[in-house]
Design a protein around this motif. Structure first.
Motif, PDB file in Angstrom:
ATOM      1  N   GLY A   1       0.810  -1.211   0.000  1.00 19.61           N
ATOM      2  CA  GLY A   1       0.000   0.000   0.000  1.00 19.61           C
ATOM      3  C   GLY A   1       0.841   1.258   0.000  1.00 19.61           C
ATOM      4  N   LEU A   2       1.953   1.233   0.748  1.00 19.01           N
ATOM      5  CA  LEU A   2       2.840   2.393   0.789  1.00 19.01           C
ATOM      6  C   LEU A   2       3.432   2.683  -0.579  1.00 19.01           C
ATOM      7  CD1 LEU A   2       4.758   1.603   4.120  1.00 19.01           C
ATOM      8  CD2 LEU A   2       2.918   3.282   3.799  1.00 19.01           C
ATOM      9  N   PHE A   3       3.839   1.616  -1.274  1.00 19.66           N
ATOM     10  CA  PHE A   3       4.458   1.833  -2.586  1.00 19.66           C
ATOM     11  C   PHE A   3       3.444   2.391  -3.586  1.00 19.66           C
ATOM     12  CE2 PHE A   3       5.523   0.420  -6.888  1.00 19.66           C
ATOM     13  CZ  PHE A   3       6.715   1.119  -7.038  1.00 19.66           C
ATOM     14  N   ASN A   4       2.231   1.884  -3.588  1.00 20.23           N
ATOM     15  CA  ASN A   4       1.242   2.403  -4.536  1.00 20.23           C
ATOM     16  C   ASN A   4       0.969   3.886  -4.307  1.00 20.23           C
ATOM     17  OD1 ASN A   4       0.997  -0.181  -5.672  1.00 20.23           O
ATOM     18  ND2 ASN A   4      -1.207   0.080  -5.951  1.00 20.23           N
ATOM     19  N   LYS A   5       1.040   4.328  -3.051  1.00 21.61           N
ATOM     20  CA  LYS A   5       0.878   5.759  -2.761  1.00 21.61           C
ATOM     21  C   LYS A   5       2.043   6.554  -3.337  1.00 21.61           C
ATOM     22  CE  LYS A   5      -1.906   5.275   1.453  1.00 21.61           C
ATOM     23  NZ  LYS A   5      -1.964   5.516   2.928  1.00 21.61           N
ATOM     24  N   ASP A   6       3.285   6.033  -3.177  1.00 25.41           N
ATOM     25  CA  ASP A   6       4.457   6.706  -3.738  1.00 25.41           C
ATOM     26  C   ASP A   6       4.370   6.760  -5.255  1.00 25.41           C
ATOM     27  OD1 ASP A   6       5.711   7.237  -1.309  1.00 25.41           O
ATOM     28  OD2 ASP A   6       6.766   5.318  -1.282  1.00 25.41           O
ATOM     29  N   LEU A   7       3.951   5.652  -5.866  1.00 19.66           N
ATOM     30  CA  LEU A   7       3.866   5.585  -7.321  1.00 19.66           C
ATOM     31  C   LEU A   7       2.796   6.536  -7.855  1.00 19.66           C
ATOM     32  CD1 LEU A   7       5.012   4.162  -9.787  1.00 19.66           C
ATOM     33  CD2 LEU A   7       3.315   2.350  -9.474  1.00 19.66           C
ATOM     34  N   GLU A   8       1.650   6.580  -7.202  1.00 22.66           N
ATOM     35  CA  GLU A   8       0.580   7.478  -7.639  1.00 22.66           C
ATOM     36  C   GLU A   8       1.000   8.937  -7.496  1.00 22.66           C
ATOM     37  OE1 GLU A   8      -4.234   8.219  -6.935  1.00 22.66           O
ATOM     38  OE2 GLU A   8      -3.137   6.780  -5.693  1.00 22.66           O
ATOM     39  N   LYS A   9       1.732   9.245  -6.435  1.00 24.99           N
ATOM     40  CA  LYS A   9       2.214  10.619  -6.241  1.00 24.99           C
ATOM     41  C   LYS A   9       3.155  11.015  -7.369  1.00 24.99           C
ATOM     42  CE  LYS A   9       4.695  13.612  -2.992  1.00 24.99           C
ATOM     43  NZ  LYS A   9       5.385  13.694  -1.666  1.00 24.99           N
ATOM     44  N   ASP A  10       4.082  10.113  -7.740  1.00 20.82           N
ATOM     45  CA  ASP A  10       5.020  10.405  -8.814  1.00 20.82           C
ATOM     46  C   ASP A  10       4.314  10.557 -10.149  1.00 20.82           C
ATOM     47  OD1 ASP A  10       7.147  10.468  -7.139  1.00 20.82           O
ATOM     48  OD2 ASP A  10       8.228   8.779  -8.022  1.00 20.82           O
ATOM     49  N   LEU A  11       3.350   9.710 -10.430  1.00 18.57           N
ATOM     50  CA  LEU A  11       2.603   9.811 -11.686  1.00 18.57           C
ATOM     51  C   LEU A  11       1.905  11.159 -11.793  1.00 18.57           C
ATOM     52  CD1 LEU A  11       0.999   6.246 -11.814  1.00 18.57           C
ATOM     53  CD2 LEU A  11       2.874   7.086 -13.249  1.00 18.57           C
TER      54      LEU A  11
ATOM     55  N   GLU B   1      11.208  -1.050   2.942  1.00 23.28           N
ATOM     56  CA  GLU B   1      10.347   0.132   2.994  1.00 23.28           C
ATOM     57  C   GLU B   1      11.115   1.397   2.645  1.00 23.28           C
ATOM     58  OE1 GLU B   1       7.660   2.588   6.280  1.00 23.28           O
ATOM     59  OE2 GLU B   1       7.997   0.430   6.552  1.00 23.28           O
ATOM     60  N   GLU B   2      12.371   1.481   3.051  1.00 27.09           N
ATOM     61  CA  GLU B   2      13.173   2.675   2.775  1.00 27.09           C
ATOM     62  C   GLU B   2      13.429   2.864   1.284  1.00 27.09           C
ATOM     63  OE1 GLU B   2      13.949   0.329   4.990  1.00 27.09           O
ATOM     64  OE2 GLU B   2      13.331   1.463   6.771  1.00 27.09           O
ATOM     65  N   MET B   3      13.377   1.789   0.506  1.00 33.63           N
ATOM     66  CA  MET B   3      13.674   1.857  -0.919  1.00 33.63           C
ATOM     67  C   MET B   3      12.472   2.285  -1.759  1.00 33.63           C
ATOM     68  SD  MET B   3      15.767  -1.761  -1.080  1.00 33.63           S
ATOM     69  CE  MET B   3      15.812  -1.808  -2.880  1.00 33.63           C
ATOM     70  N   LEU B   4      11.280   2.262  -1.200  1.00 34.98           N
ATOM     71  CA  LEU B   4      10.056   2.443  -1.985  1.00 34.98           C
ATOM     72  C   LEU B   4      10.006   3.763  -2.767  1.00 34.98           C
ATOM     73  CD1 LEU B   4       7.385   0.945   0.463  1.00 34.98           C
ATOM     74  CD2 LEU B   4       8.627  -0.195  -1.387  1.00 34.98           C
ATOM     75  N   PRO B   5      10.281   4.930  -2.132  1.00 37.70           N
ATOM     76  CA  PRO B   5      10.230   6.177  -2.908  1.00 37.70           C
ATOM     77  C   PRO B   5      11.206   6.188  -4.074  1.00 37.70           C
ATOM     78  CG  PRO B   5      10.222   6.649  -0.557  1.00 37.70           C
ATOM     79  CD  PRO B   5      10.550   5.197  -0.708  1.00 37.70           C
ATOM     80  N   ARG B   6      12.414   5.637  -3.851  1.00 33.72           N
ATOM     81  CA  ARG B   6      13.420   5.620  -4.908  1.00 33.72           C
ATOM     82  C   ARG B   6      12.997   4.712  -6.059  1.00 33.72           C
ATOM     83  NH1 ARG B   6      16.779   8.589  -7.634  1.00 33.72           N
ATOM     84  NH2 ARG B   6      18.695   7.548  -8.252  1.00 33.72           N
ATOM     85  N   ILE B   7      12.384   3.577  -5.737  1.00 32.20           N
ATOM     86  CA  ILE B   7      11.910   2.673  -6.786  1.00 32.20           C
ATOM     87  C   ILE B   7      10.811   3.341  -7.601  1.00 32.20           C
ATOM     88  CG2 ILE B   7      10.696   0.506  -7.216  1.00 32.20           C
ATOM     89  CD1 ILE B   7      12.167  -0.671  -4.810  1.00 32.20           C
ATOM     90  N   ALA B   8       9.905   4.043  -6.923  1.00 30.55           N
ATOM     91  CA  ALA B   8       8.839   4.762  -7.637  1.00 30.55           C
ATOM     92  C   ALA B   8       9.439   5.798  -8.575  1.00 30.55           C
ATOM     93  CB  ALA B   8       7.887   5.418  -6.638  1.00 30.55           C
ATOM     94  N   ASP B   9      10.460   6.518  -8.102  1.00 33.01           N
ATOM     95  CA  ASP B   9      11.122   7.515  -8.944  1.00 33.01           C
ATOM     96  C   ASP B   9      11.733   6.865 -10.179  1.00 33.01           C
ATOM     97  OD1 ASP B   9      10.443   9.351  -7.035  1.00 33.01           O
ATOM     98  OD2 ASP B   9      12.461   9.571  -6.203  1.00 33.01           O
ATOM     99  N   ARG B  10      12.445   5.775  -9.988  1.00 33.42           N
ATOM    100  CA  ARG B  10      13.137   5.122 -11.100  1.00 33.42           C
ATOM    101  C   ARG B  10      12.158   4.568 -12.128  1.00 33.42           C
ATOM    102  NH1 ARG B  10      18.300   1.762  -8.550  1.00 33.42           N
ATOM    103  NH2 ARG B  10      19.509   3.603  -7.939  1.00 33.42           N
TER     104      ARG B  10
END
Length: 309
Positions: free
Chosen positions: A77-87, A166-175
């Motif tokens: 769930g945390l990653f999908n939030k990061d991914l949606e924010k980046d999109l 969990e710490e990697m999630l924002p960076r993965i979304a960015d990449r």
């Protein structure tokens, strides 16, 4: 005249999105596959994309499982939030909520064959993103992300990230969003870039950097006094700015690799608005001869000639 200029500005903003849609419709975005997107009516200015609910895949710890609703890790769930924010930073994308899809979630897995494309096309969705979590027997987590075109149901971009924390999630979304931006537009860099700015720290003003998403805030200078006008080199490895010292202005250059700051003074004691040129040299306003002129400065910090007087 003002009205005409307004119309011109609006047309300039619309044109990139229209060109993108035309490129998507033409396909041949990359060698591995061809993406074709229907334009569902005149005036469509954005590509409609949906982020489907995350799934735990029947691999690794759950290999051979027939269950379709495996337990999701907390990171999903945390990653999908990061991914949606980046999109949301990509102006040519329109994020379609899952509630707009007839019948709800049309996916039973994360591969193209696991998705019912028909309700997505009925809702004018052009692209679908899936996120699959593979739980290894030792507890490690792998993340699989796919972007699927709804016209032909094929994957246009797929990435796998191993040993995810969990710490990697924002960076993965960015990449991933950086890769997606390149596939769709032929350009990237936004999600990998840094913004340099001036921030007041007590009585001083120092140089800071931050990502466009507001992450990775970093203080670059701790020189005291007033530090102004930061500008990046073309390769993004150096940052030039002016330091207003107690007796003179200084040209400062920060090196990303070493973290060190070179400080150079010039005759006349004035350095205003330094910037890098495309060839790696610099230009700044100096008072070499008593007048404020724009000078070319080479990589050894030597003024070569006046570019403008």
């Amino acid at each position: 005249m003002k009205k005409n200029m307004s119309n011109i500005k609006k047309s300039a903003l619309v044109l990139p999105a229209v060109m993108l849609l035309m490129l998507l419709a033409a396909g041949n975005l990359f060698a591995a596959d061809t993406l074709t997107v229907d334009i569902y009516g005149p005036g469509q200015r954005k590509v409609n994309i949906i982020l489907l609910p995350p799934k735990t895949v029947p691999e690794g710890k759950y290999a051979g499982s027939k269950e379709t609703d495996l337990l999701l890790p907390a990171e999903a769930g945390l990653f999908n939030k990061d991914l949606e924010k980046d999109l949301g930073f990509l102006p040519f994308l329109n994020i379609v909520p899952i509630t707009d899809i007839l019948g709800g979630d049309p996916s039973r897995g994360v591969r193209p064959g696991d998705i019912d494309i028909k309700p997505l096309r009925l809702s004018k969705v052009d692209l679908a993103l899936t996120t699959g979590w593979e739980i290894r027997p030792n507890g490690e987590k792998n993340l699989l992300i796919r972007c699927i075109g709804t016209f032909n149901g094929r994957t246009i971009l797929g990435k796998k990230y191993s040993m995810v924390t969990e710490e990697m999630l924002p960076r993965i979304a960015d990449r991933f969003c950086s890769h997606l931006m390149r596939v769709l537009t032929g350009r990237d860099g936004f999600f990998e870039s840094s913004i340099a700015f001036v921030r007041k720290t007590g009585k001083n003003k120092e140089i800071y950097t931050v990502s466009p998403q507001g992450r990775n805030l970093r203080q670059i200078s701790s020189l005291g006094g007033i530090n102004l006008s930061p500008n990046w080199s073309p390769d993004g490895n150096r940052l030039v700015f002016t330091r207003l010292g107690s007796r003179q202005h200084l040209l400062c250059v920060w090196d990303r690799a070493t973290g060190k700051i070179d400080q150079k003074s010039f005759p006349g004691n004035t350095v205003i608005g330094p910037d890098f040129l495309p060839d790696g040299n610099m230009a700044a306003t100096l008072t070499m001869n008593g007048n404020s002129d724009i000078f070319l400065i080479n990589g050894n910090y030597k003024p070569k000639k006046a570019l403008a007087k």
